[in-house]
Write an enzyme that holds these catalytic residues in place. Structure first.
Site, PDB file in Angstrom:
ATOM      1  CG  MET A  77      -1.773  -1.208   1.081  1.00 62.54           C
ATOM      2  SD  MET A  77      -3.341  -1.062   2.063  1.00 62.54           S
ATOM      3  CE  MET A  77      -2.775  -0.638   3.786  1.00 62.54           C
ATOM      4  CG  HIS A  90       6.898  -2.208   1.875  1.00 61.87           C
ATOM      5  ND1 HIS A  90       7.164  -1.034   2.801  1.00 61.87           N
ATOM      6  CD2 HIS A  90       5.832  -2.825   2.065  1.00 61.87           C
ATOM      7  CE1 HIS A  90       5.884  -1.001   3.322  1.00 61.87           C
ATOM      8  NE2 HIS A  90       5.172  -1.884   2.809  1.00 61.87           N
ATOM      9  N   GLY A 125       5.103 -10.341   4.082  1.00 64.84           N
ATOM     10  CA  GLY A 125       5.989  -9.975   5.094  1.00 64.84           C
ATOM     11  C   GLY A 125       5.118 -11.022   6.128  1.00 64.84           C
TER      12      GLY A 125
HETATM   13  O1  PAF Z   1      -0.017  -5.604   3.565  1.00 67.16           O
HETATM   14  C1  PAF Z   1      -0.373  -4.699   2.942  1.00 67.16           C
HETATM   15  O2  PAF Z   1      -0.018  -3.774   2.536  1.00 67.16           O
HETATM   16  C2  PAF Z   1      -1.977  -4.825   2.211  1.00 67.16           C
HETATM   17  O3  PAF Z   1      -2.866  -5.547   3.132  1.00 67.16           O
HETATM   18  C3  PAF Z   1      -1.913  -5.613   0.828  1.00 67.16           C
HETATM   19  C4  PAF Z   1      -1.258  -7.097   0.838  1.00 67.16           C
HETATM   20  C5  PAF Z   1      -1.026  -5.100  -0.225  1.00 67.16           C
HETATM   21  C6  PAF Z   1      -3.445  -5.804   0.451  1.00 67.16           C
HETATM   22  O4  PAF Z   1      -3.929  -4.392   0.398  1.00 67.16           O
END
Ligand code: PAF
Length: 291
Positions: free
Chosen positions: A38, A45, A155
Site C-alpha cells: 500500500m 517492503h 511479510g
Molecule cells: O499488507 C498490505 O500492505 C496490504 O494488506 C496488501 C497485502 C497490499 C493488500 O492491500
C-alpha cells in the site's frame, strides 16, 4: 566524475496494460514476482522486493491503498501517500514494473463481489477489524487475476494476513506460490511498519514493550513453560509497564489455525496488537515448544 544512473521502474496505472505486459513476459518464459503493497515503502517492503528480484526474472510492485480493507474511513484518508518517494525507493533497475491503479480501476462502478475467508477472517485481528481480511482477500484476488505471477511475496509481520493469503490461493486454486518473508526490525527491536512515522519519540520508546513481550514469551517457551495463561500474563504485564499502551490483544495461538491455545504443544504464534496514542501497531513471533 561518474554519473549515477537511477532508473525508475515503469509506472503502470491501468489494469489492461499491466495484464498485457506481464502476460507478454510470461510468454517469453520469464518468471514473475509480485510484491503487493500500500506504498509508504520502508526496508521491510524492500526486503520483499529483494526476495522477489533474487527469485524471479521480473518483479512487479503494486501500490494501492485498498479502501475495502479499512474499517475506519479516517485511517484510510490519513494513510501515508507519496508515490514519487516510493518510486525513488524502487529505483535502480531491479523492479521492472510498478502498478499503481486508482480505486475506480480496482472497484469500478457497480462492483459487488467480495471474498470471505471463513473463521480465519473473524478471529484475532479480524475481531478488532471487521471486514478487514475480506477486503484484503478481495483486492488480492483481483491483483492475482490482473498479474499472472509465479510467486507473491508477503511479510510475516502481518501473520494473519499471510495465513489468509495462503488459504485464498489454496481455496481458489490460484496458481501462485505464496512466499512469507521474515519481519524486519529496527535496531531497538521495533518491527518496521508504515505507521511508525506517526509515533513521537516517547511513544516509540513505549512501543518497545511489544518486541520485549514477544521475547519474554519466546524465553518462557524455551524454558519449557507450557501454560499459555502464565505466558500471556507475563506478556500483558510487560505491555502494561509504561501504562501508555492500550492492549487490543496479546495471546498465544496455534500457528496454523490461529485458534487460541491453553497448553503449548506445537508451533505457536504470539500475537500482539496495541494502540499507542492513535497509532495501532501489530507484531508477532512464531515459536516451537521444547520437546
Ligand atoms: O499488507 C498490505 O500492505 C496490504 O494488506 C496488501 C497485502 C497490499 C493488500 O492491500
Amino acid at each position: 566524475m561518474v554519473k549515477l544512473q537511477t532508473s525508475l521502474p515503469e509506472l503502470v496505472t491501468d489494469p489492461a496494460t499491466i495484464r498485457a505486459l506481464t502476460q507478454e513476459a510470461r510468454e517469453q518464459g520469464k518468471t514473475i514476482g509480485l510484491v503487493p503493497t500500500m506504498g509508504a515503502l520502508h526496508d521491510g517492503h524492500l526486503s520483499l522486493v529483494k526476495a522477489s528480484t533474487e527469485q524471479c526474472d521480473l518483479t512487479v510492485v503494486t501500490i494501492f491503498i485498498n479502501p475495502t480493507q479499512f474499517t475506519d474511513k479516517n485511517d484510510w484518508t490519513e494513510y501515508p501517500r507519496d508515490l514519487q518517494s516510493d518510486m525513488e525507493k524502487l529505483a535502480g533497475g531491479e523492479v521492472s514494473l510498478v502498478f499503481a491503479p486508482t480505486a475506480e480501476d480496482i472497484y469500478p462502478h457497480g462492483h459487488v463481489t467480495s471474498i470471505h475467508i471463513g473463521p480465519l477472517e473473524k478471529i484475532v485481528e479480524g475481531r478488532c477489524r471487521p471486514g478487514h481480511f475480506s477486503g484484503v482477500a478481495t483486492v488480492l484476488a483481483k491483483l492475482f487475476q490482473m498479474i499472472p505471477a509465479d510467486t507473491a511475496f508477503f511479510g510475516r509481520k502481518d501473520y494473519q494476513q499471510l495465513k489468509v493469503v495462503e488459504r485464498l490461493v489454496q481455496d481458489l486454486n490460484v496458481p501462485i506460490k505464496v512466499h512469507g518473508c521474515p519481519t524486519i526490525r529496527d535496531e531497538d527491536g521495533l518491527a518496521l511498519s508504515s505507521r511508525n512515522v506517526f509515533l513521537s519519540q516517547e511513544q516509540r520508546q513505549q512501543a518497545l514493550s511489544i518486541p520485549k513481550a514477544l521475547k519474554l514469551a519466546e524465553r518462557r517457551i524455551e524454558e519449557g513453560e507450557t501454560d499459555a495463561r502464565a505466558i500471556v500474563a507475563g506478556m500483558r504485564s510487560e505491555l502494561s509497564c509504561s501504562g501508555a499502551l492500550h492492549i487490543d490483544y496479546a495471546l498465544l495461538a496455534d500457528a496454523e489455525t490461529l485458534k487460541p491455545v491453553t497448553t503449548i504443544q506445537g508451533p505457536t504464534v504470539a500475537l500482539i496488537a496495541v494502540r499507542v496514542g492513535s497509532t495501532r501497531l501489530i507484531d508477532n513471533e512464531v515459536m516451537m515448544p521444547q520437546r
